[in-house]
Motif scaffolding. Sequence first.
Motif, PDB file in Angstrom:
ATOM      1  N   VAL A  42       0.827  -1.208   0.000  1.00  0.00           N
ATOM      2  CA  VAL A  42       0.000   0.000   0.000  1.00  0.00           C
ATOM      3  C   VAL A  42       0.854   1.248   0.000  1.00  0.00           C
ATOM      4  CG1 VAL A  42      -1.571   1.377   1.429  1.00  0.00           C
ATOM      5  CG2 VAL A  42      -2.058  -1.044   1.015  1.00  0.00           C
ATOM      6  N   PHE A  43       1.893   1.272   0.818  1.00  0.00           N
ATOM      7  CA  PHE A  43       2.675   2.503   0.954  1.00  0.00           C
ATOM      8  C   PHE A  43       3.782   2.638  -0.084  1.00  0.00           C
ATOM      9  CE2 PHE A  43       0.569   2.397   5.072  1.00  0.00           C
ATOM     10  CZ  PHE A  43       0.163   3.712   5.183  1.00  0.00           C
ATOM     11  N   LYS A  44       4.051   1.597  -0.839  1.00  0.00           N
ATOM     12  CA  LYS A  44       4.968   1.739  -1.967  1.00  0.00           C
ATOM     13  C   LYS A  44       4.290   2.463  -3.130  1.00  0.00           C
ATOM     14  CE  LYS A  44       8.091  -2.144  -1.156  1.00  0.00           C
ATOM     15  NZ  LYS A  44       8.461  -3.536  -1.536  1.00  0.00           N
ATOM     16  N   SER A  45       3.004   2.286  -3.248  1.00  0.00           N
ATOM     17  CA  SER A  45       2.228   2.970  -4.292  1.00  0.00           C
ATOM     18  C   SER A  45       1.059   3.678  -3.621  1.00  0.00           C
ATOM     19  CB  SER A  45       1.719   1.959  -5.327  1.00  0.00           C
ATOM     20  OG  SER A  45       2.789   1.241  -5.900  1.00  0.00           O
ATOM     21  N   PRO A  46       1.340   4.772  -2.924  1.00  0.00           N
ATOM     22  CA  PRO A  46       0.331   5.350  -2.032  1.00  0.00           C
ATOM     23  C   PRO A  46      -0.897   5.890  -2.732  1.00  0.00           C
ATOM     24  CG  PRO A  46       2.240   6.781  -2.210  1.00  0.00           C
ATOM     25  CD  PRO A  46       2.615   5.497  -2.868  1.00  0.00           C
ATOM     26  N   GLY A  47      -0.780   6.499  -3.898  1.00  0.00           N
ATOM     27  CA  GLY A  47      -1.956   7.044  -4.546  1.00  0.00           C
ATOM     28  C   GLY A  47      -2.721   7.970  -3.620  1.00  0.00           C
ATOM     29  N   ASP A  48      -3.958   7.621  -3.328  1.00  0.00           N
ATOM     30  CA  ASP A  48      -4.806   8.452  -2.478  1.00  0.00           C
ATOM     31  C   ASP A  48      -4.725   8.073  -1.000  1.00  0.00           C
ATOM     32  OD1 ASP A  48      -5.751   9.857  -4.659  1.00  0.00           O
ATOM     33  OD2 ASP A  48      -7.412   8.460  -4.999  1.00  0.00           O
ATOM     34  N   VAL A  49      -3.775   7.237  -0.627  1.00  0.00           N
ATOM     35  CA  VAL A  49      -3.787   6.692   0.729  1.00  0.00           C
ATOM     36  C   VAL A  49      -3.559   7.769   1.791  1.00  0.00           C
ATOM     37  CG1 VAL A  49      -1.332   6.102   0.907  1.00  0.00           C
ATOM     38  CG2 VAL A  49      -3.026   4.698   2.067  1.00  0.00           C
ATOM     39  N   TYR A  50      -2.921   8.893   1.418  1.00  0.00           N
ATOM     40  CA  TYR A  50      -2.671   9.964   2.376  1.00  0.00           C
ATOM     41  C   TYR A  50      -3.746  11.049   2.347  1.00  0.00           C
ATOM     42  CZ  TYR A  50       2.058   8.005   2.622  1.00  0.00           C
ATOM     43  OH  TYR A  50       3.131   7.179   2.801  1.00  0.00           O
ATOM     44  N   GLN A  51      -4.767  10.872   1.540  1.00  0.00           N
ATOM     45  CA  GLN A  51      -5.725  11.941   1.289  1.00  0.00           C
ATOM     46  C   GLN A  51      -7.121  11.543   1.756  1.00  0.00           C
ATOM     47  OE1 GLN A  51      -6.656  14.942   1.138  1.00  0.00           O
ATOM     48  NE2 GLN A  51      -5.431  15.548  -0.668  1.00  0.00           N
ATOM     49  N   TYR A  52      -7.986  12.572   1.979  1.00  0.00           N
ATOM     50  CA  TYR A  52      -9.399  12.263   2.120  1.00  0.00           C
ATOM     51  C   TYR A  52      -9.837  11.470   0.893  1.00  0.00           C
ATOM     52  CZ  TYR A  52      -9.724  15.986   5.675  1.00  0.00           C
ATOM     53  OH  TYR A  52      -9.569  16.772   6.784  1.00  0.00           O
ATOM     54  N   ALA A  53     -10.710  10.510   1.107  1.00  0.00           N
ATOM     55  CA  ALA A  53     -11.145   9.705  -0.035  1.00  0.00           C
ATOM     56  C   ALA A  53     -12.524   9.119   0.233  1.00  0.00           C
ATOM     57  CB  ALA A  53     -10.146   8.578  -0.299  1.00  0.00           C
ATOM     58  N   ASN A  54     -13.221   8.782  -0.836  1.00  0.00           N
ATOM     59  CA  ASN A  54     -14.490   8.082  -0.714  1.00  0.00           C
ATOM     60  C   ASN A  54     -14.253   6.657  -0.227  1.00  0.00           C
ATOM     61  OD1 ASN A  54     -16.103  10.233  -1.652  1.00  0.00           O
ATOM     62  ND2 ASN A  54     -15.624   9.712  -3.784  1.00  0.00           N
ATOM     63  N   PRO A  55     -15.300   5.995   0.280  1.00  0.00           N
ATOM     64  CA  PRO A  55     -15.140   4.588   0.690  1.00  0.00           C
ATOM     65  C   PRO A  55     -14.555   3.760  -0.444  1.00  0.00           C
ATOM     66  CG  PRO A  55     -17.296   5.416   1.335  1.00  0.00           C
ATOM     67  CD  PRO A  55     -16.676   6.476   0.476  1.00  0.00           C
ATOM     68  N   LEU A  56     -13.628   2.889  -0.092  1.00  0.00           N
ATOM     69  CA  LEU A  56     -12.920   2.099  -1.088  1.00  0.00           C
ATOM     70  C   LEU A  56     -13.853   1.011  -1.636  1.00  0.00           C
ATOM     71  CD1 LEU A  56     -10.147   1.749  -2.440  1.00  0.00           C
ATOM     72  CD2 LEU A  56      -9.566   0.150  -0.598  1.00  0.00           C
ATOM     73  N   GLU A  57     -14.203   1.129  -2.895  1.00  0.00           N
ATOM     74  CA  GLU A  57     -15.165   0.200  -3.491  1.00  0.00           C
ATOM     75  C   GLU A  57     -14.652  -1.230  -3.456  1.00  0.00           C
ATOM     76  OE1 GLU A  57     -18.883  -0.676  -5.089  1.00  0.00           O
ATOM     77  OE2 GLU A  57     -18.070   1.145  -4.160  1.00  0.00           O
ATOM     78  N   GLU A  58     -13.365  -1.400  -3.648  1.00  0.00           N
ATOM     79  CA  GLU A  58     -12.778  -2.735  -3.623  1.00  0.00           C
ATOM     80  C   GLU A  58     -13.017  -3.403  -2.272  1.00  0.00           C
ATOM     81  OE1 GLU A  58      -8.351  -4.823  -4.049  1.00  0.00           O
ATOM     82  OE2 GLU A  58      -8.604  -2.649  -4.232  1.00  0.00           O
ATOM     83  N   LEU A  59     -12.885  -2.629  -1.190  1.00  0.00           N
ATOM     84  CA  LEU A  59     -13.095  -3.191   0.143  1.00  0.00           C
ATOM     85  C   LEU A  59     -14.557  -3.561   0.337  1.00  0.00           C
ATOM     86  CD1 LEU A  59     -12.192  -3.974   2.944  1.00  0.00           C
ATOM     87  CD2 LEU A  59     -12.312  -1.562   3.616  1.00  0.00           C
ATOM     88  N   ARG A  60     -15.465  -2.724  -0.122  1.00  0.00           N
ATOM     89  CA  ARG A  60     -16.885  -3.040   0.026  1.00  0.00           C
ATOM     90  C   ARG A  60     -17.257  -4.306  -0.753  1.00  0.00           C
ATOM     91  NH1 ARG A  60     -20.739   2.161  -0.148  1.00  0.00           N
ATOM     92  NH2 ARG A  60     -19.932   2.434  -2.259  1.00  0.00           N
ATOM     93  N   GLU A  61     -16.643  -4.520  -1.885  1.00  0.00           N
ATOM     94  CA  GLU A  61     -16.902  -5.747  -2.643  1.00  0.00           C
ATOM     95  C   GLU A  61     -16.369  -6.970  -1.900  1.00  0.00           C
ATOM     96  OE1 GLU A  61     -15.166  -4.876  -6.407  1.00  0.00           O
ATOM     97  OE2 GLU A  61     -16.819  -3.575  -7.042  1.00  0.00           O
ATOM     98  N   HIS A  62     -15.234  -6.821  -1.250  1.00  0.00           N
ATOM     99  CA  HIS A  62     -14.736  -7.921  -0.407  1.00  0.00           C
ATOM    100  C   HIS A  62     -15.729  -8.224   0.714  1.00  0.00           C
ATOM    101  CE1 HIS A  62     -10.788  -8.989  -1.904  1.00  0.00           C
ATOM    102  NE2 HIS A  62     -10.374  -7.732  -1.923  1.00  0.00           N
TER     103      HIS A  62
END
Length: 380
Positions: A42-62
């Motif tokens: 996750v932290f090697k490719s942070p993308g939006d990980v440090y920012q406000y963000a909408n609920p992660l759709e991938e997690l909701r599908e899990h």
Amino acid sequence: MDQTSVFDFVLRKNADLVSFALGLPNPDLFPVAELTAAVDAVFKSPGDVYQYANPLEELREHIVRLMAMRGVTCAPEQIVLTNGAQHGIDMAVRLLCGSGRPIVLEEITYTGALSAVLAGDTPVHTVGTSGSLARAVAGLVGAGVRPGAMYVMPEGHNPLGVSLPGPERRALAELAREHAFTLIEDDAYGFLQYDDEPRPALRSLEDRWVFYVGSFSKVISPGLRVGWIVVPDALVDQALVVKEASTLEVATPGQHIVARLLDGWDLAAHIGVLRREYALRRDVMRRCLEEVLPAGTPFSRPDSGMFFWVELPEGVDTGELLKVAASEYGVSFVPGDLYLSGPVQAKRNYLRLSFSCVSPAEIEAGTERLGRLLRDRGIA
């Protein structure tokens, strides 16, 4: 004995203390290597990980797939992410018990639910914990009570160490449907069933009148603070408003870490390990309690969750007993009065024992100390 005093006794540093107090998942069973790999990715490719963000759709599908393991069919849009189960309980109470509508609690119930309710001005009605729960609720409704919600923990009840049988679950679902109140199902221990084929969640019986609260705390790690609620369709928009007012969003790193972990890891196999290891500890504690408690002492025989509930003779104050137990005998527990409300609130003779965070050898040593304490105090 108040909660602060209890924590003073059960959290104090003492290498010789065997603690049956806090209901924590066992850190030896955390998937540390897999979590470390997920964090690194996750932290090697942070993308939006440090920012406000909408609920992660991938997690909701899990979570949709995870809910299928509990017999529940739902859509990602019905899943609202939370900061653990406690956040979900608080949201449910705020959402369902406005305008003065009361909530129904068992006389003996989880302290987090009590705290969420007592933090506001929601009227409370209590029902007894022995006998048929559905019959007790039907009696309340028949007497004219119109609840907005009822909090219930059908599986691995904290602190009672019991689970609702199937007919009781169906009867509660029918009552909620008939009288238009919502069951707040706390399923924190739903995956930790030990003896038979796992029972499905209450929400599998009713999707309009059950507000499901789940969490990764007991099956992955509580430190991640990632949980979820499955919300009836009619309440999704209101739930999102309540969530934004309380927390904006669940911490973005935690969402990404759990999603990445679940991408390539067999959670079902891990849950199988948890069931096996906790069942072993449960069996050892049950055997030891049968050996050390005074003859005829009532105590629960849990088939899920992490807890035994013990009822000592009337007149015993387990808050006072804890002081002696921790300081002189090297064993701790939680006095039961912390979980009480309604007519039983004045009782002081209950205690809760957790088997999750201790080894079988520690269980044997700690229960021996508890038995010696009871004998020395003349409790029979």
